[in-house]
Enzyme design. Structure first.
Site, mmCIF file in Angstrom:
data_model
loop_
_atom_site.group_PDB
_atom_site.id
_atom_site.type_symbol
_atom_site.label_atom_id
_atom_site.label_comp_id
_atom_site.label_asym_id
_atom_site.label_seq_id
_atom_site.Cartn_x
_atom_site.Cartn_y
_atom_site.Cartn_z
ATOM 1 N N ASP A 134 -28.442 3.603 -22.449
ATOM 2 C CA ASP A 134 -28.493 4.723 -21.515
ATOM 3 C C ASP A 134 -29.947 5.000 -21.143
ATOM 4 O O ASP A 134 -30.824 5.056 -22.009
ATOM 5 C CB ASP A 134 -27.877 5.976 -22.164
ATOM 6 N N ASP B 43 -25.779 6.153 -15.668
ATOM 7 C CA ASP B 43 -26.956 5.443 -16.176
ATOM 8 C C ASP B 43 -26.647 4.696 -17.467
ATOM 9 O O ASP B 43 -27.540 4.412 -18.259
ATOM 10 C CB ASP B 43 -28.121 6.417 -16.395
#
Length: 254
Positions: free
Chosen positions: A131, A174
């Site tokens: 992430d 993300d």
């Protein structure tokens, strides 16, 4: 004959190949006295193939043969184009538009297959969840286009950080994932530690944007268990300050 037809995109009926200037000899093979038909397969001026027919004997093909070949070529070109369009749609359904990586749908299918394989053959399998630590800040400071460029940069770096046997995808937002077949927890951690450096890319202002990583290794359970465990490890890495790797192995079921 095929090369000439493809180059000029022109159908032709040749009564005698040996006397026609367009066919070329290949090596020492002589051009025999035979007839030929060559027709390009065109779809909206795009060449998708060539049909060729040859028959021994001068003038062996009639105008009816020629008309039939052109009709067949037209139908074949449409069929090929339809098949290519279908495959393109299928590929788009499996691919993330921004990064070009496989998407969550493709990832879930691949993970299920790899988990089944690992259980069946008693092989190691690890999953890495990644992430970005900076996407929200980059979006706020530099705009969403800059955020997209950040994600594309992470995706590009991720491609270069894995082995040919691994599988990477963009899970959403993300978050990225990497499936590591034949890899135990220790091996996955070594790779993840390298990723911390390799996936840290700079934003529009030159600030280094780090990532956080969670890892899980399959010992028992299914694909959902493996993903939840790796995702929990990722959030643990976030809580502990980001820019780090955290590990959560799945415990064997008694």
């Amino acid at each position: 004959m095929v090369g000439w037809c493809a180059l000029h995109r022109e159908a032709t009926l040749i009564d005698d190949v040996s006397k026609d200037p367009r066919p070329q000899r290949i090596g020492n093979v002589p051009l025999a006295s035979k007839a030929a038909i060559v027709v390009p397969l065109l779809v909206e001026e795009r060449l998708v193939g060539v049909i060729r027919a040859v028959k021994m004997g001068i003038g062996s093909y009639s105008d009816d043969h020629y008309r039939f070949a052109k009709t067949l070529a037209h139908q074949s070109a449409l069929a090929i184009a339809a098949a290519q369009a279908h495959e393109a749609v299928q590929e788009l359904s499996r691919t993330d538009e921004l990064t070009g990586l496989p998407n969550a749908r493709a990832f879930k299918k691949r993970l299920a297959n790899e988990v089944d394989r690992a259980h069946r053959y008693l092989r190691s399998l690890s999953l890495i969840v990644i992430d970005s630590d900076a996407l929200k800040r980059v979006n706020d400071q530099h705009g969403h286009a800059a955020g997209d460029r950040l994600l594309a940069g992470v995706a590009s770096a991720l491609r270069g950080s894995i082995r040919s046997t691994d599988f990477v995808a963009r899970y959403g937002g993300d978050e990225f994932v990497a499936i590591l077949p034949e890899t135990d927890l220790a091996g996955a951690r070594v790779l993840a530690e390298r990723m911390l450096t390799m996936l840290a890319v700079r934003d529009e202002g030159g600030t280094l944007c780090t990532v956080s990583i969670g890892i899980a290794s399959l010992e028992a359970g299914g694909a959902d268990d493996l993903f939840r465990s790796a995702d929990a490890a990722l959030y643990d890495a976030k809580r502990k300050g980001k820019n780090q790797v955290q590990v959560t192995p799945i415990r064997a079921v008694a």
